[in-house]
Scaffold this motif. Structure first.
Motif, PDB file in Angstrom:
ATOM      1  N   SER A  39       1.796   7.167   6.800  1.00 23.06           N
ATOM      2  CA  SER A  39       0.985   8.253   6.249  1.00 23.06           C
ATOM      3  C   SER A  39       0.316   7.819   4.953  1.00 23.06           C
ATOM      4  CB  SER A  39       1.860   9.489   6.013  1.00 23.06           C
ATOM      5  OG  SER A  39       2.458   9.937   7.229  1.00 23.06           O
ATOM      6  N   LEU A  40       1.051   7.054   4.129  1.00 25.74           N
ATOM      7  CA  LEU A  40       0.448   6.544   2.899  1.00 25.74           C
ATOM      8  C   LEU A  40      -0.628   5.497   3.199  1.00 25.74           C
ATOM      9  CD1 LEU A  40       3.637   6.186   0.658  1.00 25.74           C
ATOM     10  CD2 LEU A  40       1.852   7.938   0.496  1.00 25.74           C
ATOM     11  N   TYR A  41      -0.422   4.695   4.226  1.00 27.63           N
ATOM     12  CA  TYR A  41      -1.413   3.677   4.594  1.00 27.63           C
ATOM     13  C   TYR A  41      -2.728   4.320   5.025  1.00 27.63           C
ATOM     14  CZ  TYR A  41      -3.361  -0.513   6.762  1.00 27.63           C
ATOM     15  OH  TYR A  41      -4.175  -1.576   7.099  1.00 27.63           O
ATOM     16  N   ALA A  42      -2.629   5.527   5.578  1.00 23.54           N
ATOM     17  CA  ALA A  42      -3.845   6.222   6.008  1.00 23.54           C
ATOM     18  C   ALA A  42      -4.682   6.708   4.844  1.00 23.54           C
ATOM     19  CB  ALA A  42      -3.480   7.401   6.908  1.00 23.54           C
ATOM     20  N   VAL A  43      -4.099   6.735   3.631  1.00 24.16           N
ATOM     21  CA  VAL A  43      -4.847   7.151   2.451  1.00 24.16           C
ATOM     22  C   VAL A  43      -5.708   5.970   1.986  1.00 24.16           C
ATOM     23  CG1 VAL A  43      -4.670   8.028   0.088  1.00 24.16           C
ATOM     24  CG2 VAL A  43      -3.026   8.779   1.832  1.00 24.16           C
ATOM     25  N   ASP A  44      -6.967   6.209   1.733  1.00 22.07           N
ATOM     26  CA  ASP A  44      -7.900   5.132   1.384  1.00 22.07           C
ATOM     27  C   ASP A  44      -7.473   4.387   0.124  1.00 22.07           C
ATOM     28  OD1 ASP A  44      -9.411   5.795   3.564  1.00 22.07           O
ATOM     29  OD2 ASP A  44     -10.789   7.097   2.432  1.00 22.07           O
ATOM     30  N   VAL A  45      -7.011   5.108  -0.886  1.00 19.85           N
ATOM     31  CA  VAL A  45      -6.628   4.461  -2.153  1.00 19.85           C
ATOM     32  C   VAL A  45      -5.470   3.502  -1.926  1.00 19.85           C
ATOM     33  CG1 VAL A  45      -5.783   4.861  -4.490  1.00 19.85           C
ATOM     34  CG2 VAL A  45      -7.469   6.439  -3.483  1.00 19.85           C
ATOM     35  N   VAL A  46      -4.465   3.955  -1.191  1.00 19.13           N
ATOM     36  CA  VAL A  46      -3.296   3.106  -0.942  1.00 19.13           C
ATOM     37  C   VAL A  46      -3.692   1.903  -0.092  1.00 19.13           C
ATOM     38  CG1 VAL A  46      -0.996   3.025   0.091  1.00 19.13           C
ATOM     39  CG2 VAL A  46      -1.747   5.077  -1.144  1.00 19.13           C
ATOM     40  N   ARG A  47      -4.503   2.132   0.936  1.00 17.21           N
ATOM     41  CA  ARG A  47      -4.914   1.018   1.811  1.00 17.21           C
ATOM     42  C   ARG A  47      -5.749  -0.005   1.037  1.00 17.21           C
ATOM     43  NH1 ARG A  47      -6.793   3.882   5.420  1.00 17.21           N
ATOM     44  NH2 ARG A  47      -9.033   3.808   4.885  1.00 17.21           N
ATOM     45  N   PHE A  51      -4.896  -4.019   0.434  1.00 16.80           N
ATOM     46  CA  PHE A  51      -5.825  -5.118   0.737  1.00 16.80           C
ATOM     47  C   PHE A  51      -6.128  -5.937  -0.511  1.00 16.80           C
ATOM     48  CE2 PHE A  51      -6.751  -2.962   4.742  1.00 16.80           C
ATOM     49  CZ  PHE A  51      -6.958  -4.034   5.588  1.00 16.80           C
ATOM     50  N   GLN A  52      -6.002  -5.325  -1.673  1.00 20.00           N
ATOM     51  CA  GLN A  52      -6.284  -6.059  -2.903  1.00 20.00           C
ATOM     52  C   GLN A  52      -5.117  -6.921  -3.341  1.00 20.00           C
ATOM     53  OE1 GLN A  52      -7.560  -3.544  -6.122  1.00 20.00           O
ATOM     54  NE2 GLN A  52      -7.786  -5.247  -7.565  1.00 20.00           N
ATOM     55  N   TYR A  53      -3.899  -6.370  -3.253  1.00 17.22           N
ATOM     56  CA  TYR A  53      -2.732  -7.080  -3.783  1.00 17.22           C
ATOM     57  C   TYR A  53      -1.865  -7.714  -2.690  1.00 17.22           C
ATOM     58  CZ  TYR A  53      -3.878  -4.612  -8.096  1.00 17.22           C
ATOM     59  OH  TYR A  53      -4.516  -4.130  -9.218  1.00 17.22           O
ATOM     60  N   ALA A  54      -1.968  -7.244  -1.455  1.00 17.07           N
ATOM     61  CA  ALA A  54      -1.164  -7.819  -0.360  1.00 17.07           C
ATOM     62  C   ALA A  54      -2.022  -7.854   0.899  1.00 17.07           C
ATOM     63  CB  ALA A  54       0.102  -7.000  -0.152  1.00 17.07           C
ATOM     64  N   GLN A  55      -3.092  -8.633   0.847  1.00 13.02           N
ATOM     65  CA  GLN A  55      -4.055  -8.643   1.945  1.00 13.02           C
ATOM     66  C   GLN A  55      -3.462  -9.142   3.261  1.00 13.02           C
ATOM     67  OE1 GLN A  55      -7.678 -10.684   1.085  1.00 13.02           O
ATOM     68  NE2 GLN A  55      -8.622 -10.210   3.079  1.00 13.02           N
ATOM     69  N   PRO A  56      -2.618 -10.204   3.270  1.00  8.76           N
ATOM     70  CA  PRO A  56      -2.056 -10.641   4.549  1.00  8.76           C
ATOM     71  C   PRO A  56      -1.244  -9.541   5.236  1.00  8.76           C
ATOM     72  CG  PRO A  56      -1.796 -12.337   2.887  1.00  8.76           C
ATOM     73  CD  PRO A  56      -2.272 -11.125   2.174  1.00  8.76           C
ATOM     74  N   PHE A  57      -0.420  -8.857   4.446  1.00 10.12           N
ATOM     75  CA  PHE A  57       0.386  -7.778   5.049  1.00 10.12           C
ATOM     76  C   PHE A  57      -0.500  -6.635   5.520  1.00 10.12           C
ATOM     77  CE2 PHE A  57       2.590  -3.697   4.550  1.00 10.12           C
ATOM     78  CZ  PHE A  57       3.638  -3.880   5.450  1.00 10.12           C
TER      79      PHE A  57
END
Length: 335
Positions: A39-47, A51-57
């Protein structure tokens, strides 16, 4: 953390089901944490932060997020399988009166298996039910945990505040009713008590007779001795008898005879009264007393009398004392 009583776990006849409960707890915790993360991943800010700090994951999790319902169905399949097995076991062991009671009593298990939106968070109720069941059978003890003590303290504080306010509101309403004059007391007397006067008389007569029989008859001798001593003491203090006792020759004999006669008369009168109360002959006496207190009255028109106002004042002061006592908050003292 809560403690696990391994001894009760080994001795229990439901060891298999307790092991299943622990496995389901682990899967539920994992599934709920995964749901929260998705649910948090679906939030644009969290996503964007991922992508900025843990792009591979973030790149790795992107296809999982797109097909999250598919992965969640794996958990749903496990939960439904466990639900059906428990339902079959409940039918076989006749835990409930009807075979279809189980799904109604465990509705949160079924609704929590719906892999859509907020229904998935109903799985938290399943966690609570499992923990409560393990605690009920003394397999685990979570009453010493800080979370439980914190929640219990504020729950009791909330209930104390709520109940005190309700009671104070009710007492204030009773005060207002008495102050402005309410026909409730007259209705109770005229519509409830008076039609049942014969029943009240019969019940009170039986209770008085029973009390007199159990309290008086076994102690008849001791009561007579006590009454004779009281009469002797009263006559000894009497001035006229003291003067009569000083009469030569006949004085002492007359006073002793008089003391014995008075003592016998008093004791006999008391015994006769108590014998009557202990028998069915007390019915007429009790009926007269009840009739004196229960008489049909009219509701007050212009207001209470002076004596009634004094009684209302006393009752109001008692209620005010109760309200002041309720204003004392025990949870604040504990805090």
């Amino acid at each position: 953390m809560f403690t696990i009583n391994r001894e009760n776990l080994r001795r229990s006849h439901q060891l298999f089901w307790f092991i299943v409960d622990f496995l389901m707890l682990g899967l539920l915790f994992l599934n709920i944490l995964w749901i929260i993360f998705d649910s948090l991943y679906a939030v644009d800010v969290v996503r964007d932060m991922l992508f900025q700090y843990a792009q591979p994951f973030a790149e790795f999790y992107r296809p999982i997020h797109r097909n999250f319902i598919f992965y969640d169905l794996v958990f749903v399949w496990i939960f439904l399988t466990e639900f059906v097995i428990r339902w079959v076991y409940a039918i076989h062991s006749k835990l409930y009166g009807r075979w279809y009671f189980y799904p109604f009593l465990h509705w949160y298990d079924l609704l929590g298996c719906i892999p859509i939106g907020s229904y998935r968070f109903l799985r938290v109720l399943r966690v609570i039910s499992i923990v409560y069941r393990l605690h009920k059978y003394q397999v685990i003890d979570f009453t010493q945990t800080r979370v439980y003590q914190f929640l219990r303290f504020y729950y009791e504080a909330f209930m104390e505040e709520l109940s005190d306010r309700i009671v104070i509101k009710v007492l204030s309403g009773a005060q207002a009713e008495m102050t402005h004059g309410s026909p409730l007391i007259h209705r109770i007397q005229n519509e409830i008590l008076l039609p049942r006067r014969d029943l009240l008389t019969q019940w009170l007569s039986e209770k008085v007779a029973e009390t007199a029989q159990t309290g008086y008859i076994p102690n008849r001798g001791a009561l007579r001795h006590y009454l004779e001593n009281c009469v002797d003491h009263a006559l000894t203090q009497n001035v006229e008898l003291s003067r009569l006792r000083q009469v030569p020759m006949l004085g002492p004999q007359i006073t002793e005879t008089l003391e014995a006669a008075v003592g016998d008369i008093v004791a006999e009168v008391i015994h006769r009264i108590l014998d009557d109360l202990a028998s069915a002959r007390n019915h007429a006496f009790i009926e007269d007393i009840v009739g004196t207190f229960l008489q049909e009255t009219e509701a007050p028109g212009e207001g209470p009398s002076e004596s009634e106002r004094q009684i209302i004042q006393v009752v109001n002061e008692i209620i005010e004392a109760l309200k002041k006592q309720l204003a004392i908050k025990r949870w604040r003292q504990e805090l």
